[in-house]
Design a protein around this motif. Sequence first.
Motif, PDB file in Angstrom:
ATOM      1  N   GLY A  99      46.891  26.986  37.225  1.00 36.01           N
ATOM      2  CA  GLY A  99      45.613  27.549  37.630  1.00 36.01           C
ATOM      3  C   GLY A  99      44.438  26.636  37.315  1.00 36.01           C
ATOM      4  N   ILE A 100      44.562  25.818  36.265  1.00 34.78           N
ATOM      5  CA  ILE A 100      43.487  24.870  35.961  1.00 34.78           C
ATOM      6  C   ILE A 100      43.267  23.932  37.140  1.00 34.78           C
ATOM      7  N   ALA A 101      44.353  23.377  37.660  1.00 39.30           N
ATOM      8  CA  ALA A 101      44.234  22.495  38.817  1.00 39.30           C
ATOM      9  C   ALA A 101      43.769  23.260  40.042  1.00 39.30           C
ATOM     10  N   GLY A 102      44.238  24.501  40.198  1.00 40.41           N
ATOM     11  CA  GLY A 102      43.840  25.295  41.352  1.00 40.41           C
ATOM     12  C   GLY A 102      42.363  25.622  41.363  1.00 40.41           C
ATOM     13  N   VAL A 103      41.831  26.016  40.217  1.00 43.73           N
ATOM     14  CA  VAL A 103      40.404  26.348  40.140  1.00 43.73           C
ATOM     15  C   VAL A 103      39.549  25.106  40.347  1.00 43.73           C
ATOM     16  N   LEU A 104      39.965  23.981  39.758  1.00 44.03           N
ATOM     17  CA  LEU A 104      39.202  22.747  39.942  1.00 44.03           C
ATOM     18  C   LEU A 104      39.172  22.314  41.407  1.00 44.03           C
ATOM     19  N   LYS A 105      40.298  22.471  42.090  1.00 45.68           N
ATOM     20  CA  LYS A 105      40.316  22.100  43.507  1.00 45.68           C
ATOM     21  C   LYS A 105      39.492  23.079  44.335  1.00 45.68           C
ATOM     22  N   ALA A 106      39.612  24.380  44.031  1.00 49.05           N
ATOM     23  CA  ALA A 106      38.913  25.388  44.826  1.00 49.05           C
ATOM     24  C   ALA A 106      37.408  25.330  44.605  1.00 49.05           C
ATOM     25  N   ARG A 107      36.978  25.121  43.361  1.00 48.16           N
ATOM     26  CA  ARG A 107      35.549  25.164  43.044  1.00 48.16           C
ATOM     27  C   ARG A 107      34.832  23.834  43.253  1.00 48.16           C
ATOM     28  N   LEU A 139      55.998  34.249  51.421  1.00 39.25           N
ATOM     29  CA  LEU A 139      55.568  33.332  52.472  1.00 39.25           C
ATOM     30  C   LEU A 139      55.778  33.877  53.879  1.00 39.25           C
ATOM     31  N   GLU A 140      56.803  34.676  54.065  1.00 37.54           N
ATOM     32  CA  GLU A 140      57.156  35.096  55.418  1.00 37.54           C
ATOM     33  C   GLU A 140      56.761  36.526  55.755  1.00 37.54           C
ATOM     34  N   ARG A 141      56.510  37.375  54.772  1.00 40.36           N
ATOM     35  CA  ARG A 141      56.289  38.788  55.051  1.00 40.36           C
ATOM     36  C   ARG A 141      54.981  39.341  54.502  1.00 40.36           C
ATOM     37  N   SER A 142      54.330  38.634  53.618  1.00 37.81           N
ATOM     38  CA  SER A 142      53.135  39.188  52.977  1.00 37.81           C
ATOM     39  C   SER A 142      51.869  38.612  53.590  1.00 37.81           C
ATOM     40  N   THR A 143      50.781  39.359  53.459  1.00 43.04           N
ATOM     41  CA  THR A 143      49.480  38.885  53.937  1.00 43.04           C
ATOM     42  C   THR A 143      49.009  37.667  53.154  1.00 43.04           C
ATOM     43  N   LEU A 144      49.249  37.674  51.845  1.00 40.09           N
ATOM     44  CA  LEU A 144      48.847  36.538  51.027  1.00 40.09           C
ATOM     45  C   LEU A 144      49.579  35.271  51.446  1.00 40.09           C
ATOM     46  N   GLY A 145      50.864  35.411  51.750  1.00 38.26           N
ATOM     47  CA  GLY A 145      51.620  34.254  52.213  1.00 38.26           C
ATOM     48  C   GLY A 145      51.115  33.732  53.541  1.00 38.26           C
ATOM     49  N   PHE A 146      50.691  34.642  54.421  1.00 35.40           N
ATOM     50  CA  PHE A 146      50.094  34.197  55.682  1.00 35.40           C
ATOM     51  C   PHE A 146      48.820  33.397  55.427  1.00 35.40           C
ATOM     52  N   GLU A 147      48.038  33.831  54.460  1.00 34.25           N
ATOM     53  CA  GLU A 147      46.828  33.082  54.115  1.00 34.25           C
ATOM     54  C   GLU A 147      47.181  31.714  53.552  1.00 34.25           C
ATOM     55  N   PHE A 148      48.230  31.657  52.722  1.00 32.89           N
ATOM     56  CA  PHE A 148      48.656  30.357  52.192  1.00 32.89           C
ATOM     57  C   PHE A 148      49.024  29.406  53.329  1.00 32.89           C
ATOM     58  N   ASN A 179      45.226  24.641  58.619  1.00 28.82           N
ATOM     59  CA  ASN A 179      43.852  24.236  58.915  1.00 28.82           C
ATOM     60  C   ASN A 179      42.898  25.070  58.065  1.00 28.82           C
ATOM     61  N   PRO A 180      42.385  24.523  56.962  1.00 22.46           N
ATOM     62  CA  PRO A 180      41.502  25.312  56.091  1.00 22.46           C
ATOM     63  C   PRO A 180      40.236  25.784  56.799  1.00 22.46           C
ATOM     64  N   GLU A 181      39.677  24.956  57.663  1.00 14.96           N
ATOM     65  CA  GLU A 181      38.444  25.339  58.343  1.00 14.96           C
ATOM     66  C   GLU A 181      38.679  26.496  59.303  1.00 14.96           C
ATOM     67  N   ALA A 182      39.780  26.445  60.037  1.00 17.91           N
ATOM     68  CA  ALA A 182      40.100  27.554  60.933  1.00 17.91           C
ATOM     69  C   ALA A 182      40.385  28.822  60.142  1.00 17.91           C
ATOM     70  N   ALA A 183      41.061  28.679  58.992  1.00 19.21           N
ATOM     71  CA  ALA A 183      41.323  29.846  58.158  1.00 19.21           C
ATOM     72  C   ALA A 183      40.023  30.454  57.637  1.00 19.21           C
ATOM     73  N   ARG A 184      39.072  29.602  57.257  1.00 20.88           N
ATOM     74  CA  ARG A 184      37.778  30.104  56.780  1.00 20.88           C
ATOM     75  C   ARG A 184      37.033  30.816  57.912  1.00 20.88           C
ATOM     76  N   ASN A 226      39.487  33.976  52.546  1.00 21.68           N
ATOM     77  CA  ASN A 226      38.799  33.417  51.384  1.00 21.68           C
ATOM     78  C   ASN A 226      39.593  32.187  50.920  1.00 21.68           C
ATOM     79  N   VAL A 227      39.216  31.034  51.431  1.00 26.78           N
ATOM     80  CA  VAL A 227      39.970  29.810  51.165  1.00 26.78           C
ATOM     81  C   VAL A 227      39.908  29.441  49.692  1.00 26.78           C
ATOM     82  N   THR A 228      38.773  29.651  49.046  1.00 25.18           N
ATOM     83  CA  THR A 228      38.641  29.315  47.629  1.00 25.18           C
ATOM     84  C   THR A 228      39.609  30.124  46.783  1.00 25.18           C
ATOM     85  N   LYS A 229      39.680  31.412  47.028  1.00 25.55           N
ATOM     86  CA  LYS A 229      40.590  32.277  46.271  1.00 25.55           C
ATOM     87  C   LYS A 229      42.041  31.927  46.569  1.00 25.55           C
TER      88      LYS A 229
END
Length: 453
Positions: A187-195, A271-280, A286-291, A296-299
């Motif tokens: 999560g340290i790496a994840g927060v640094l990349k997201a923020r 990855l295949e059945r959940s909404t969160l996995g679809f967001e991943f 394409n992060p820009e298209a997802a945004r 919520n690309v940051t989250k």
Amino acid sequence: MTDSAPQPGTSPAQGTKQQGPWEEAEGRLSRALRELGQTSWLVTVLAVVVALVVGAVLILAAHPDVQASLSYFFAQPTAFLETSFQVLREAYSSLFRGAVFDWQAPSIERAVRPLTETMVYSVPLILAGLGIAIGFRSGMLNIGGQGQIILGATSAGFLGYALALPAGLHVLLAIAGGTIGGAIWGGIAGVLKARTGANEVIVTIMLNNIAIYLLAWLLQQQWFKQTGSNQPLSSSVDESAQLFSLLGPGFRIHAGFLLAILATIFVWWLLERSTLGFEFRAIGENPEAARTAGINVTKATALVLVIAGGLAGLGGAAHVLGTEYRLAGGIAGTLGFDAITVALLGRSKPLGTFLAGLLLGGLRAGGVLMQAQTGTPIDIVLVLQAVIVLMIAAPPLVRSIFFLPRADGRPRTGGRRRRGTDAASDDGAAGPPEKQTAGGAERPRTTTQEVDR
């Protein structure tokens, strides 16, 4: 008379020619082979075959009997061939006997033990590989599996010997602690990349070094290391915190393998059945298209590495609670980096990662017996892993070696592109030529989701 006239757009010969049964069967076989050559799993299998061939060359080059027979090759070529065949047969049969089934064992228990050892070696590889695969599917290169495994093992090992709890509660708490430890480190790496947009490759590599030296410092502290010992070792994990054996005291296989199976199912569902996995997967494409679509690309970016770190931490917890039972400076070995190999070999798919973990676990288990009985250096196993990764990272190279069709279905022309109407595709639609690099090679893809191409 009108019935015998050829159809517009066809020549008279084309209007009357019919395919015979042999031509039709040949066409079907050609189409089937073309479709087979375009599948990603075939490229993976052929990559393993290439690795075994390269390993065979190195085994022969390092064996003294083969070197001796090569000195009089022109006088007795059959001696060289017979010696080479015998050396390879013994080496690879020992590798199989040490990884799957030992038919020379005195009892059935000893005969099936190699398969259980493969399963033991594969547990941390599968769990950490699943974490790496989630990052790959989300467009992130998580190189921090090593540090996440170390933090997971450290947290689980400390809770395993520092607390006195009932058996069931103790092991569950230790596993949860290891998972949380790895999740925090990821999560340290994840927060640094997201923020801040920090590069996750650099951050995770640095976190690997921090984790290594953090564990080394902890093992020097009197309150952490084993009491009365000058060695950098922790106390042994209490029996109440150890993962139970699946097949009894004669085998090392433990409940961590069940955790690996459950984690594989969980990652598939995620990855295949959940909404969160679809967001991943969306931010990986394409992060820009997802945004723009409202994600919520940051989250999502932070959660990817949190979950990936948690899986790697679970692998470290299973390693220390089921196999090692105490912490040491080299508790993780090269598991974190081998997990990257597992994820690549498994095409970042849950089932593929699970099977790839078993394959690398088998190479580890079989390499020990291969070295003990044939004198083949166990480093050959590392070479096999490296060649597999090289082949997986370059699918066009594998397709060229085995003369497979391109991944997009277009046949190989073997030279310069045809001009005019000949440059059109097989379906007759003429389009702009594809961009190519020097030498006619395909432009490498930039997304990790399409590595199977």
